[in-house]
Design a protein around this motif. Structure first.
Motif, PDB file in Angstrom:
ATOM      1  N   PHE A 166      35.683  41.155  32.729  1.00  0.00           N
ATOM      2  CA  PHE A 166      37.041  41.178  33.281  1.00  0.00           C
ATOM      3  C   PHE A 166      37.944  40.259  32.469  1.00  0.00           C
ATOM      4  N   LEU A 167      37.449  39.083  32.130  1.00  0.00           N
ATOM      5  CA  LEU A 167      38.214  38.160  31.295  1.00  0.00           C
ATOM      6  C   LEU A 167      38.430  38.738  29.906  1.00  0.00           C
ATOM      7  N   LEU A 168      37.397  39.335  29.331  1.00  0.00           N
ATOM      8  CA  LEU A 168      37.487  39.921  27.990  1.00  0.00           C
ATOM      9  C   LEU A 168      38.572  40.989  27.926  1.00  0.00           C
ATOM     10  N   GLU A 169      38.550  41.918  28.867  1.00  0.00           N
ATOM     11  CA  GLU A 169      39.505  43.028  28.833  1.00  0.00           C
ATOM     12  C   GLU A 169      40.928  42.557  29.125  1.00  0.00           C
TER      13      GLU A 169
ATOM     14  N   GLN B 134      41.292  49.886  32.677  1.00  0.00           N
ATOM     15  CA  GLN B 134      42.386  49.539  33.594  1.00  0.00           C
ATOM     16  C   GLN B 134      42.809  48.080  33.439  1.00  0.00           C
ATOM     17  N   THR B 135      41.822  47.210  33.301  1.00  0.00           N
ATOM     18  CA  THR B 135      42.120  45.782  33.181  1.00  0.00           C
ATOM     19  C   THR B 135      42.886  45.480  31.904  1.00  0.00           C
ATOM     20  N   ILE B 136      42.579  46.214  30.834  1.00  0.00           N
ATOM     21  CA  ILE B 136      43.304  46.035  29.574  1.00  0.00           C
ATOM     22  C   ILE B 136      44.781  46.347  29.771  1.00  0.00           C
ATOM     23  N   VAL B 137      45.072  47.447  30.442  1.00  0.00           N
ATOM     24  CA  VAL B 137      46.463  47.857  30.658  1.00  0.00           C
ATOM     25  C   VAL B 137      47.201  46.844  31.522  1.00  0.00           C
ATOM     26  N   LEU B 138      46.569  46.387  32.610  1.00  0.00           N
ATOM     27  CA  LEU B 138      47.223  45.408  33.479  1.00  0.00           C
ATOM     28  C   LEU B 138      47.501  44.114  32.726  1.00  0.00           C
ATOM     29  N   GLY B 139      46.561  43.691  31.887  1.00  0.00           N
ATOM     30  CA  GLY B 139      46.765  42.485  31.094  1.00  0.00           C
ATOM     31  C   GLY B 139      47.837  42.646  30.036  1.00  0.00           C
ATOM     32  N   SER B 140      48.048  43.882  29.585  1.00  0.00           N
ATOM     33  CA  SER B 140      49.022  44.111  28.516  1.00  0.00           C
ATOM     34  C   SER B 140      50.461  43.903  28.975  1.00  0.00           C
TER      35      SER B 140
END
Length: 556
Positions: free
Chosen positions: A74-77, A285-291
């Protein structure tokens, strides 16, 4: 080096003349992430997997996967998205062009999930509508859909000695299978579309559409309600469940592990895939939210707390569901593992049947299914937003304008709808379980974790990624994450899949239905369609690339 890479990323994006949306506040990121990772995977899937895999025995591998896979990935993405400020595909293009296949594979997994997930919302809305009827239809027999073997537990005395044949079924089970699903004899018998479910599907699609049609600006506002109110409902249901007679019998089954089940590779496989599904990792999904975060936003601690919130919600929801199962076992005079089938219908059989035995059953039914609906909508529109954002980042000049985006979201929903009708036919539940098991939460997401860790840990460089995190957040990550990204996470994910293959058991529906061989072949085809995307894209890039292999591997 990391600051230079970020400057290149920002300049290359601004050269297109496109300004990327960002969260309006820290709260919007936290609530959107919470809404994504805290969903039906916690309330619906986690309890039925516990029930299926021996209760407490499931918690042991689950907690191991939380520490070794859930939190590190989760942290990575999140950090990948925040660093690149890009969607699922283009983020890997900036990190390692050869690894773009990971993005396309995760995009495909998201498409499978978006198609099937909306079905659960349609089921929940169907029950929610019936909670306003004068008499709950799953509380008694005598309806047109009931059989002679139907048992009305609400009319039986608690002290009675109940005996019934092997073909007997509860009123809640018959409502679910014969009224809601009108279930056929197998996946070979597709049957007709359930028109009532189709109306529910249309309503849920419209709700998700209007939640994301304006992009982050609308999504960030919707989550203030959809991500918080379910916790109120869960707390109310938990307190009520723990006060029921027999509740602690269910809690004991939930918490005490069966050592024999710990040696079952299937338990470990399903615990691992549950982590990937509920944490929304391995699907992008987590990548997009972090972006959508500011580049200098300190999201390190937030990621840790979000992961703890996710697992805590699953754990608490287990108390809520198993207290009700214990109550049902007490009322029916049967063992805990004989209360209900452990398939996807557990939340649509066990809980409706239990609330029918409580005072004010209409109120508790409304609370439960309203909670399920909100949790599902939150997760569904985050998946849809991830797909829309990724495609928009692939074609920024074409889709960045607001009106074009709104039209694209509408077209996407309309294209998905005919496929979603398959899941609400009389044989749709079989198709749904096949897609959920093989395409959305199976080996595909495990392999995505392996590929992500290999790229970040060994190609991009884990030390350089640590520098990126420190440069963005101002905080040095724990050295344990470095160990996980390079060794523990990919090895555990790959080992789990290998053990699963060694002791593979065919997927069944409600323990009695075995899928035909062609259905299993279709399921594995869906799994491989995601996995092979990574090596195929890498080979394509090498063959079609104009630069050297080193240029294809390194960031552009």
């Amino acid at each position: 080096m990391s600051s230079q890479l970020h400057i290149v990323s920002v300049i290359s994006y601004k050269m297109t003349g496109v300004e990327r949306d960002q969260w309006g506040s820290k709260a919007e990121f936290l609530l959107a992430s919470a809404g994504s990772i805290v969903g039906l995977g916690n309330i619906w899937r986690f309890p039925y997997l516990c029930y299926k895999n021996g209760g407490g025995a499931f918690l042991v591998p689950y907690l191991l996967f939380v520490v070794v896979c859930g939190i590190p990935l989760f942290l990575l993405e999140t950090m990948i998205g925040q660093f690149t400020q890009q969607g699922i595909v283009t983020c890997w293009r900036k990190i390692c062009p050869l690894a773009q296949g990971i993005g396309y594979a995760e995009l495909l997994i998201l498409c499978y999930g978006t198609l099937s997930y909306l079905t659960i919302l349609a089921w929940a809305l169907f029950y929610l509508v019936f909670s306003f009827s004068s008499q709950l239809p799953w509380a008694s027999c005598g309806h047109t859909w009931n059989t002679e073997s139907c048992i009305d537990f609400t009319s039986l005395n608690q002290s009675a000695n109940w005996t019934y044949g092997p073909n007997s079924s509860s009123a809640a089970t018959e409502f679910w299978e014969r009224r809601v699903l009108a279930i056929s004899g197998g996946i070979e018998e597709v049957g007709s579309v359930r028109w009532e479910l189709m109306l529910c599907l249309i309503a849920c699609s419209a709700l998700c559409y209007f939640s994301i049609w304006k992009g982050v600006k609308s999504t960030g506002k919707v989550v203030y309600f959809t991500a918080t109110f379910p916790y109120v409902m869960l707390l109310v249901l938990l307190i009520r469940g723990l006060t029921l007679p027999g509740a602690w019998k269910g809690i004991h089954y939930y918490l005490v592990p069966d050592p024999d089940r710990l040696a079952d590779p299937q338990v470990w496989m399903e615990a691992g895939t549950q982590i990937f599904l509920s944490y929304s990792i391995g699907s992008g999904q987590t990548i997009v939210l972090g972006s959508f975060n500011q580049h200098k936003y300190n999201s390190y601690k937030d990621c840790i707390w979000l992961c703890l919130l996710n697992s805590a919600t699953s754990f608490v929801s287990g108390f809520a569901i198993f207290s009700v199962i214990g109550f049902m076992a007490e009322k029916q005079g049967v063992p805990i593992n004989a209360v209900a089938e452990s398939g996807p219908g557990l939340a649509f059989i066990a809980y409706p049947q239990a609330v029918a035995m409580m005072p004010i059953p209409h109120f508790w039914t409304f609370c439960f299914f309203f909670m399920v609906l909100l949790l599902g909508v939150d997760s569904e529109f985050v998946m849809m937003e991830s797909i829309i954002t990724t495609v928009t980042d692939l074609f920024p000049m074409l889709l960045h304008k607001a009106r074009r985006r709104e039209l694209f979201v509408l077209i996407f929903c309309l294209v998905c709808f005919p496929f979603q009708l398959t899941f609400i036919t009389e044989g749709g539940i079989y198709v749904f379980q096949l897609i959920d098991y093989y395409a959305c939460s199976g080996a595909g997401v495990l392999f995505m974790a392996v590929f992500e860790c290999l790229v970040i840990g060994w190609i991009f460089g884990v030390d350089q990624f640590y520098d990126v995190i420190k440069q963005m957040t101002g905080q040095q990550p724990c050295v344990f994450f470095k160990l996980c990204w390079c060794f523990l996470t990919p090895l555990l994910s790959l080992g789990c899949f290998i053990f699963y293959l060694v002791d593979h058991r065919p997927l069944r529906f409600n323990r009695w239905y075995v899928y035909p061989d062609w259905a299993y072949a279709l399921g594995w085809t869906l799994t491989l369609s995601c996995i092979v995307m990574v090596p195929v894209w890498g080979i394509y890039m090498i063959c079609a690339g104009t630069g050297s292999l080193k240029q294809d591997i390194n960031m552009q």
